[in-house]
Each structure stands twice: as structure tokens, then as C-alpha cells.
Design an enzyme around this catalytic site. Structure first.
Site, PDB file in Angstrom:
ATOM      1  N   GLU A 111       0.435  -1.429   0.055  1.00 40.07           N
ATOM      2  CA  GLU A 111      -0.137  -0.039  -0.026  1.00 40.07           C
ATOM      3  C   GLU A 111       0.918   1.443  -0.663  1.00 40.07           C
ATOM      4  OE1 GLU A 111      -3.292   1.962   1.166  1.00 40.07           O
ATOM      5  OE2 GLU A 111      -3.028   0.576  -0.560  1.00 40.07           O
ATOM      6  N   HIS A 114       2.678   2.199  -3.282  1.00 34.23           N
ATOM      7  CA  HIS A 114       1.696   2.561  -4.500  1.00 34.23           C
ATOM      8  C   HIS A 114       1.407   3.942  -3.673  1.00 34.23           C
ATOM      9  CE1 HIS A 114      -2.397   2.873  -5.095  1.00 34.23           C
ATOM     10  NE2 HIS A 114      -1.616   3.130  -6.818  1.00 34.23           N
ATOM     11  N   HIS A 184     -11.846   5.693  -9.019  1.00 32.26           N
ATOM     12  CA  HIS A 184     -10.115   5.985  -9.107  1.00 32.26           C
ATOM     13  C   HIS A 184      -9.539   5.134 -10.096  1.00 32.26           C
ATOM     14  CE1 HIS A 184      -6.815   6.636  -6.730  1.00 32.26           C
ATOM     15  NE2 HIS A 184      -6.385   5.790  -6.041  1.00 32.26           N
ATOM     16  N   HIS A 308     -20.803  -8.023 -18.083  1.00 35.79           N
ATOM     17  CA  HIS A 308     -19.077  -7.408 -18.304  1.00 35.79           C
ATOM     18  C   HIS A 308     -18.172  -8.739 -19.595  1.00 35.79           C
ATOM     19  CE1 HIS A 308     -14.285  -6.010 -18.418  1.00 35.79           C
ATOM     20  NE2 HIS A 308     -14.893  -6.736 -18.150  1.00 35.79           N
ATOM     21  N   HIS A 368      -5.256  -7.941 -17.353  1.00 33.03           N
ATOM     22  CA  HIS A 368      -6.051  -7.648 -18.598  1.00 33.03           C
ATOM     23  C   HIS A 368      -5.772  -5.773 -18.376  1.00 33.03           C
ATOM     24  CE1 HIS A 368      -9.753  -8.343 -19.949  1.00 33.03           C
ATOM     25  NE2 HIS A 368     -10.963  -7.944 -19.186  1.00 33.03           N
TER      26      HIS A 368
END
Length: 422
Positions: A111, A114, A184, A308, A368
Site C-alpha cells: 500500500e 503505491h 479511482h 461485463h 487485463h
């Protein structure tokens, strides 16, 4: 939003870390571009920001999919510290209480890395914005016409990344609310598209004959792409379709609905399994809950996944149709974009199927996400390349790239007199 989870005391230290991370690539770029003009350096800096933003999107997906989004349950630091080292006692206590919970030493590092990378990209965009405005101010005449891309673009990118930081805070304070996390992700994709447009506009402006003589001979300066009005509208339509599909994919990921279907082309052994669309696309008060506060059912997750999957077929068909239209296009610079779209379509199909049938969703999901980000960047760049920048039409550049050259002397349309005609 829980205000207790926001502690701004580490902000300056985080900014210093971000500046240090940005300094290395910037110094490398300046050394590599030491003989280049200012527009060429701005283009290189934009491409660098584009590359690092792409990396940040992929690492953000890893942070989410490895369940590290709450590795540090406050923002912007970690238990008020600038790194997990200073928060070691708190992390150890949380990990002892819940060994497989959201807070562990490993997840805290993921975290915070990032956040460091995001701060580094932000500092890079601060430099890009300041440099763009400095180039405009130093130019004579019309400031905005003397640089190939208006400084307003880099200013918009800087504002955008600041808003991304705010959404980053909300993902923590709202405990990974699927709607906030999806927004986000879309914000990161939007920033990537902004930078792709700027990079392409720099490329088109620097491809003018006046500036080509001053550029290194790397052969990477394509001409603007001439598209018909209909084909340009098709590019825009496919870009919008891809963004919608990215939104649907983000909703699958943030609701952890990837494994609701573990077979293909059927789902749960059925062509049309039990699905609950009523609660599939409503705003959630928290992760795993419906709008009325009940737990999500398998039928709801299946509806999210299947939507999706079905939309993917439509988007794939649209991308391939556009790709082959570009490949048949008479304008040679348009053809590589067609090849990119064909390659990325195949990549997305393979990585999407891998999510379902190969049993390793983390790696496949990262691939992806990377493919989706690349698709948005390619389509945004193509859209920008199909419109010649005004700066490229209005002015050319001197050797230093900071002031516009004098316009060439106007020639009379009549042929010059020759001794015979005299």
C-alpha cells in the site's frame, strides 16, 4: 468519510519521497536530451509521465487484488508514520489479532509503495506544468502559440492527479467502497488518456519540416493521421465503448465478482444462470453489501460478471472492425494503430479468459488491466493524431525551441522575370 483516518502530518515527508523518486527519471531524461530543444524535452517528459502513470495503474490493480488496499488503514501515511517501519508496533498488533486480516507487514508495504509511486507521478506532473508555463513565458509574441502544446494541458493533468489523490484518500476512509474504488480506477485511466493526447500533440507539432531538421534521427516522428470524418467519429465511439467496458470491469474487480463464473462460454454450467440485476449496479454503503445493507448474493455477483462478459463481445467486435478499417486506410500512419488494436484485442481476450478458466486470476487480472489501459492510451493518441494541433499550423521553432521563427518571406504568385521575358 471518517476524518480520524486522515492524518496530514506525514505530507511533507511523503512529498520529499515523491520528489526523490521523480528526480532520478528527470535527471536521466535531461542528460539524454541535453542537446534537444525545449519542446523535445517537454515531449520526452510527457512520455515519461505517461509510462509511469501506466505502471501506477497496474500496480494499483495489484494493490487492490492482493487485498492490500487497507494495509495502512489511514491516509496519507501509515498509522501516522511515513513508512511501515515507523508503524511496525501498530502493524504487528493488528496482524497478531488477525493474521489473515487486511493489515499485515507485507500488505502495508504494498500500500505505501503505491502511495510513494503516486506521489512521484504527482511531482513529475508539477515539473511538467512548471516547465510548460516557463517555456510559454520566455517566448516572444503570443505565449501560448510559441509552444507546441498549451500549458493548460499540463495544468489540467496536475489538477487531475490532485483529484486522484483525494479519491485515494476516500478509498481508505470509506473502506474500499466499490463505487469510490471504481472511480479511482477511472481517474487513473483518464490521466493516462490526457498524457497520451499531450504526447501525440507534441509529436505532431515537432514533425513539422522546420523542427525536423533539429531532431535526433530516431525515425519516431510520424506524420499526423488523416482520417475521414466518419472514421474519426468511429474512433471516438470505440474509445467511449472501451471506457464503459473499463467501468464494468472495474465494478467486477472491486466487488470481487471475477470468480462468480469459473467456466466459459457458459457460467456455472448454464448459458443463463440465476442472476440478480436489481442489486448489481446500485451504490453500495460498503464492500460486500447491497444498497439496503444486506450481503451480496452469488446471483448479484453473477449478474455483474455476466454483464461485463457480454459487453466484452460487443466491444471486441467494434475494436476489430475499427482496426481493419484503419489497416485498409490509404494513409500509412494510420495503419500501425490498426495493428495495435488487433494485438490488444487478442491480449484482452486471452487475459480475460485466463481470469476465468486457468485458476490464476491475480496475474491474469493484472494483464487485463494493463491491456485496458493500453487500449485507452492508443485510442486517445489516435484521436489526437487525427487533428492537427493549432500550434503546428501557426508557428515553427528556432533551434532552441523557445521562440517562433520569423515567417518566410511572401512570394508573389507570378513567375520571376527571366532574361528572355525581359
Amino acid at each position: 468519510m471518517n476524518a480520524e483516518l486522515i492524518d496530514l502530518s506525514p505530507v511533507l515527508l511523503l512529498a520529499a519521497i515523491g520528489l526523490a523518486l521523480a528526480a532520478g527519471p528527470i535527471l536521466w531524461l535531461l542528460r539524454r536530451q541535453r542537446h534537444a530543444s525545449t519542446p523535445q524535452r517537454l515531449r520526452a517528459l510527457t512520455l515519461l509521465a505517461l509510462f509511469l502513470t501506466f505502471d501506477l495503474i497496474v500496480f494499483g490493480a495489484y494493490t487492490r487484488l492482493s487485498d492490500s488496499g487497507l494495509g495502512c488503514p489511514d491516509w496519507p501515511g501509515c498509522y501516522g508514520s511515513v513508512s511501515p517501519i515507523g508503524a511496525s508496533p501498530e502493524i504487528h498488533a493488528a496482524q497478531t489479532a488477525m493474521p489473515t486480516g487486511p493489515v499485515t507487514h507485507g500488505k502495508a508495504w504494498v500500500e505505501m509503495i503505491h502511495r510513494y509511486l503516486a506521489t512521484g507521478v504527482g511531482m513529475l506532473l508539477v515539473v511538467l506544468c512548471a516547465w510548460s508555463w516557463r517555456a510559454a513565458r520566455r517566448a516572444t509574441g503570443s505565449a501560448l502559440a510559441s509552444v507546441p502544446v498549451s500549458p493548460g494541458w499540463s495544468t489540467l493533468s496536475l489538477i487531475w492527479v490532485c483529484l486522484q489523490g483525494a479519491f485515494g484518500a476516500l478509498t481508505v476512509t470509506m473502506k474500499l467502497n466499490p463505487g469510490i474504488v471504481t472511480l479511482h480506477l477511472l481517474g487513473g485511466i483518464g490521466l493516462l488518456a490526457l498524457l497520451a493526447v499531450q504526447a501525440q500533440r507534441y509529436t505532431a507539432a515537432l514533425a513539422t519540416p522546420a523542427s525536423a531538421a533539429n531532431m535526433p534521427g530516431d525515425g519516431l516522428w510520424p506524420s499526423p493521421v488523416r482520417l475521414t470524418a466518419g472514421l474519426r467519429r468511429a474512433v471516438l465511439a470505440v474509445l467511449l465503448l472501451v471506457i464503459v467496458q473499463v467501468t464494468l470491469g472495474g465494478w467486477v474487480s472491486t466487488n470481487y465478482a471475477v470468480l462468480a463464473c469459473t467456466d466459459f462460454p457458459t457460467c456455472q454450467g448454464s448459458w443463463w444462470p440465476e442472476m440478480d440485476f436489481t442489486h448489481a449496479y446500485t451504490w453500495r454503503p460498503a464492500l460486500g453489501l447491497t444498497a439496503d445493507g444486506h450481503n451480496l448474493t452469488l446471483a448479484t455477483l453473477t449478474a455483474i460478471h455476466v454483464t461485463h462478459r457480454l459487453a466484452a463481445f460487443a466491444v471486441l467486435a467494434a475494436m476489430l472492425a475499427l482496426a481493419f478499417a484503419l489497416r485498409r486506410h490509404a494513409d500509412a500512419p494510420a495503419r500501425p494503430y490498426g495493428a495495435w488494436l488487433i494485438g490488444l484485442s487478442a491480449w484482452q481476450l486471452a487475459s480475460g479468459l485466463s481470469n476465468v478458466v486457468l485458476g490464476w486470476p491475480l496475474l491474469a487480472a493484472l494483464a487485463h488491466t494493463a491491456g485496458a489501459a493500453a487500449l485507452v492510451a492508443v485510442l486517445a493518441a489516435l484521436l489526437a493524431a487525427s487533428v492537427a494541433p493549432a500550434a503546428a499550423r501557426r508557428s515553427t521553432f528556432d533551434a532552441d525551441g523557445t521562440t517562433p521563427s520569423r515567417p518566410a518571406a511572401r512570394h508573389d504568385a507570378r513567375p520571376a522575370a527571366t532574361p528572355e521575358s525581359a
